[in-house]
Scaffold this motif. Sequence first.
Motif, PDB file in Angstrom:
ATOM      1  N   VAL A   1       9.815  11.431  -0.732  1.00  0.00           N
ATOM      2  CA  VAL A   1       9.342  12.934  -0.537  1.00  0.00           C
ATOM      3  C   VAL A   1       9.560  13.719  -1.720  1.00  0.00           C
ATOM      4  O   VAL A   1      10.874  13.523  -2.373  1.00  0.00           O
ATOM      5  CB  VAL A   1       9.822  13.634   0.766  1.00  0.00           C
ATOM      6  N   LEU A   2       8.643  14.566  -2.163  1.00  0.00           N
ATOM      7  CA  LEU A   2       8.822  15.298  -3.231  1.00  0.00           C
ATOM      8  C   LEU A   2       8.687  16.746  -2.812  1.00  0.00           C
ATOM      9  O   LEU A   2       7.629  17.226  -2.454  1.00  0.00           O
ATOM     10  CB  LEU A   2       7.774  15.276  -4.322  1.00  0.00           C
ATOM     11  N   ARG A   3       9.674  17.689  -2.849  1.00  0.00           N
ATOM     12  CA  ARG A   3       9.447  19.042  -2.539  1.00  0.00           C
ATOM     13  C   ARG A   3       9.497  19.890  -3.799  1.00  0.00           C
ATOM     14  O   ARG A   3      10.259  19.753  -4.573  1.00  0.00           O
ATOM     15  CB  ARG A   3      10.942  19.432  -1.589  1.00  0.00           C
ATOM     16  N   MET A   4       8.523  20.612  -3.852  1.00  0.00           N
ATOM     17  CA  MET A   4       8.199  21.606  -5.053  1.00  0.00           C
ATOM     18  C   MET A   4       8.286  22.937  -4.727  1.00  0.00           C
ATOM     19  O   MET A   4       7.604  23.433  -3.809  1.00  0.00           O
ATOM     20  CB  MET A   4       6.889  20.999  -5.566  1.00  0.00           C
ATOM     21  N   THR A   5       9.179  23.502  -5.599  1.00  0.00           N
ATOM     22  CA  THR A   5       9.206  25.048  -5.364  1.00  0.00           C
ATOM     23  C   THR A   5       8.861  25.646  -6.527  1.00  0.00           C
ATOM     24  O   THR A   5       8.873  25.199  -7.667  1.00  0.00           O
ATOM     25  CB  THR A   5      10.572  25.478  -4.815  1.00  0.00           C
ATOM     26  N   THR A   6       8.709  27.042  -6.516  1.00  0.00           N
ATOM     27  CA  THR A   6       8.420  27.806  -7.493  1.00  0.00           C
ATOM     28  C   THR A   6       7.263  27.347  -8.608  1.00  0.00           C
ATOM     29  O   THR A   6       7.380  27.070  -9.624  1.00  0.00           O
ATOM     30  CB  THR A   6       9.842  28.145  -8.321  1.00  0.00           C
ATOM     31  N   LEU A   7       6.305  26.912  -7.708  1.00  0.00           N
ATOM     32  CA  LEU A   7       5.293  26.293  -8.415  1.00  0.00           C
ATOM     33  C   LEU A   7       4.521  27.202  -9.639  1.00  0.00           C
ATOM     34  O   LEU A   7       4.259  28.466  -9.237  1.00  0.00           O
ATOM     35  CB  LEU A   7       4.407  25.714  -7.626  1.00  0.00           C
ATOM     36  N   ASN A   8       3.955  26.479 -10.567  1.00  0.00           N
ATOM     37  CA  ASN A   8       3.177  27.483 -11.345  1.00  0.00           C
ATOM     38  C   ASN A   8       2.059  26.654 -11.946  1.00  0.00           C
ATOM     39  O   ASN A   8       1.789  25.452 -11.691  1.00  0.00           O
ATOM     40  CB  ASN A   8       4.168  27.839 -12.721  1.00  0.00           C
TER      41      ASN A   8
ATOM     42  N   GLN B   1       1.058  -1.129   0.084  1.00  0.00           N
ATOM     43  CA  GLN B   1      -0.011   0.056   0.058  1.00  0.00           C
ATOM     44  C   GLN B   1       1.025   1.189  -0.090  1.00  0.00           C
ATOM     45  O   GLN B   1       1.852   1.317   0.675  1.00  0.00           O
ATOM     46  CB  GLN B   1      -0.889  -0.127   1.123  1.00  0.00           C
ATOM     47  N   LEU B   2       0.509   2.169  -0.973  1.00  0.00           N
ATOM     48  CA  LEU B   2       1.151   3.527  -0.740  1.00  0.00           C
ATOM     49  C   LEU B   2       0.242   4.388  -0.291  1.00  0.00           C
ATOM     50  O   LEU B   2      -1.021   4.597  -1.007  1.00  0.00           O
ATOM     51  CB  LEU B   2       1.570   3.689  -2.252  1.00  0.00           C
ATOM     52  N   VAL B   3       0.535   5.349   0.732  1.00  0.00           N
ATOM     53  CA  VAL B   3      -0.032   6.386   1.049  1.00  0.00           C
ATOM     54  C   VAL B   3       0.424   7.821   0.821  1.00  0.00           C
ATOM     55  O   VAL B   3       1.577   7.978   1.326  1.00  0.00           O
ATOM     56  CB  VAL B   3      -0.964   6.290   2.478  1.00  0.00           C
ATOM     57  N   GLU B   4      -0.176   8.497   0.158  1.00  0.00           N
ATOM     58  CA  GLU B   4       0.407  10.042  -0.098  1.00  0.00           C
ATOM     59  C   GLU B   4      -0.412  10.896   0.884  1.00  0.00           C
ATOM     60  O   GLU B   4      -1.403  10.883   1.178  1.00  0.00           O
ATOM     61  CB  GLU B   4       0.040  10.299  -1.758  1.00  0.00           C
ATOM     62  N   SER B   5       0.366  12.031   0.982  1.00  0.00           N
ATOM     63  CA  SER B   5       0.144  13.250   1.711  1.00  0.00           C
ATOM     64  C   SER B   5       0.651  14.556   1.291  1.00  0.00           C
ATOM     65  O   SER B   5       1.930  14.567   0.349  1.00  0.00           O
ATOM     66  CB  SER B   5       0.049  12.936   3.037  1.00  0.00           C
ATOM     67  N   GLY B   6       0.198  15.640   1.503  1.00  0.00           N
ATOM     68  CA  GLY B   6       0.676  16.783   1.244  1.00  0.00           C
ATOM     69  C   GLY B   6       0.192  17.804   0.232  1.00  0.00           C
ATOM     70  O   GLY B   6       0.753  18.929   0.064  1.00  0.00           O
ATOM     71  N   GLY B   7      -0.739  17.260  -0.819  1.00  0.00           N
ATOM     72  CA  GLY B   7      -1.263  17.957  -1.658  1.00  0.00           C
ATOM     73  C   GLY B   7      -2.126  19.122  -1.061  1.00  0.00           C
ATOM     74  O   GLY B   7      -2.424  19.201   0.050  1.00  0.00           O
TER      75      GLY B   7
ATOM     76  N   LEU C   1      -3.639  23.114  -2.242  1.00  0.00           N
ATOM     77  CA  LEU C   1      -3.741  24.668  -3.128  1.00  0.00           C
ATOM     78  C   LEU C   1      -2.576  25.493  -2.649  1.00  0.00           C
ATOM     79  O   LEU C   1      -2.590  26.050  -1.414  1.00  0.00           O
ATOM     80  CB  LEU C   1      -5.335  25.321  -2.869  1.00  0.00           C
ATOM     81  N   VAL C   2      -2.124  26.061  -3.434  1.00  0.00           N
ATOM     82  CA  VAL C   2      -1.015  27.108  -3.403  1.00  0.00           C
ATOM     83  C   VAL C   2      -0.779  28.074  -4.604  1.00  0.00           C
ATOM     84  O   VAL C   2      -1.373  27.778  -5.570  1.00  0.00           O
ATOM     85  CB  VAL C   2       0.631  26.218  -3.313  1.00  0.00           C
ATOM     86  N   GLN C   3      -0.448  29.385  -4.116  1.00  0.00           N
ATOM     87  CA  GLN C   3      -0.258  30.452  -4.893  1.00  0.00           C
ATOM     88  C   GLN C   3       0.999  30.109  -6.054  1.00  0.00           C
ATOM     89  O   GLN C   3       1.816  29.442  -5.676  1.00  0.00           O
ATOM     90  CB  GLN C   3      -0.085  31.690  -4.559  1.00  0.00           C
ATOM     91  N   ALA C   4       0.930  30.734  -7.081  1.00  0.00           N
ATOM     92  CA  ALA C   4       2.270  30.785  -8.083  1.00  0.00           C
ATOM     93  C   ALA C   4       3.333  31.117  -7.357  1.00  0.00           C
ATOM     94  O   ALA C   4       3.247  32.030  -6.746  1.00  0.00           O
ATOM     95  CB  ALA C   4       1.876  31.365  -9.472  1.00  0.00           C
ATOM     96  N   GLY C   5       4.190  30.530  -7.377  1.00  0.00           N
ATOM     97  CA  GLY C   5       5.365  30.959  -6.763  1.00  0.00           C
ATOM     98  C   GLY C   5       5.856  30.170  -5.559  1.00  0.00           C
ATOM     99  O   GLY C   5       6.871  30.264  -4.670  1.00  0.00           O
ATOM    100  N   GLY C   6       4.835  29.645  -5.149  1.00  0.00           N
ATOM    101  CA  GLY C   6       4.729  29.159  -3.766  1.00  0.00           C
ATOM    102  C   GLY C   6       5.428  27.464  -3.853  1.00  0.00           C
ATOM    103  O   GLY C   6       5.951  27.046  -4.785  1.00  0.00           O
ATOM    104  N   SER C   7       5.509  26.733  -2.626  1.00  0.00           N
ATOM    105  CA  SER C   7       5.987  25.601  -2.394  1.00  0.00           C
ATOM    106  C   SER C   7       5.123  24.528  -1.824  1.00  0.00           C
ATOM    107  O   SER C   7       4.217  24.891  -0.891  1.00  0.00           O
ATOM    108  CB  SER C   7       7.365  25.595  -1.743  1.00  0.00           C
ATOM    109  N   LEU C   8       5.251  23.424  -2.119  1.00  0.00           N
ATOM    110  CA  LEU C   8       4.341  22.233  -1.307  1.00  0.00           C
ATOM    111  C   LEU C   8       5.664  21.124  -1.300  1.00  0.00           C
ATOM    112  O   LEU C   8       6.472  21.036  -1.910  1.00  0.00           O
ATOM    113  CB  LEU C   8       3.291  21.806  -2.367  1.00  0.00           C
ATOM    114  N   ARG C   9       5.235  20.182  -0.150  1.00  0.00           N
ATOM    115  CA  ARG C   9       5.900  18.971  -0.085  1.00  0.00           C
ATOM    116  C   ARG C   9       5.183  17.824   0.186  1.00  0.00           C
ATOM    117  O   ARG C   9       4.056  17.718   0.718  1.00  0.00           O
ATOM    118  CB  ARG C   9       6.462  19.150   1.396  1.00  0.00           C
ATOM    119  N   LEU C  10       5.118  16.889  -1.082  1.00  0.00           N
ATOM    120  CA  LEU C  10       4.305  15.803  -0.830  1.00  0.00           C
ATOM    121  C   LEU C  10       5.123  14.515  -0.229  1.00  0.00           C
ATOM    122  O   LEU C  10       6.442  14.441  -0.664  1.00  0.00           O
ATOM    123  CB  LEU C  10       3.911  15.236  -2.429  1.00  0.00           C
ATOM    124  N   SER C  11       4.475  13.798   0.411  1.00  0.00           N
ATOM    125  CA  SER C  11       5.080  12.464   0.743  1.00  0.00           C
ATOM    126  C   SER C  11       4.325  11.218   0.576  1.00  0.00           C
ATOM    127  O   SER C  11       3.264  11.374   0.359  1.00  0.00           O
ATOM    128  CB  SER C  11       5.440  12.551   2.347  1.00  0.00           C
TER     129      SER C  11
END
Length: 121
Positions: free
Chosen positions: A79-86, A3-9, A11-21
């Motif tokens: 973990v996926l660290r996402m920055t400068t999102l568009n 089983q794979l369980v994701e988390s961290g999605g 809504l973020v503004q453009a230019g922002g960051s999110l972390r998915l695990s």
Amino acid sequence: QVQLVESGGGLVQAGGSLRLSCAASGSFFSIFGMGWYRQAPGKQREVVAGITNAGSTRYADSVKGRFTISRDNAKNTVVLRMTTLNAEDTAVYFCYADVRQYSGSDLGRYWGQGTQVTVSS
């Protein structure tokens, strides 16, 4: 089974960051590769990033320099660290793991349920 369980999605503004695990659990021998794909509305699923159990990484050209993938082999997490999102990063992000169920068995790919990432412009 795995089983794979994701988390961290979210809504973020453009230019922002999110972390998915993503955490893998269940009964298996070992995990080779782990990583992320994404699927935007009306588009095919595309690879985002992957990492092997030795730490070798690969990224889609569209995310190089903005996203960083990392992994904890002891905890079977990625973990996926996402920055400068568009806005083009808006998609459902799916975690995957290439798992060997038993010693010497073939690798099988397992998928998480997906987590929505929405980038507002």
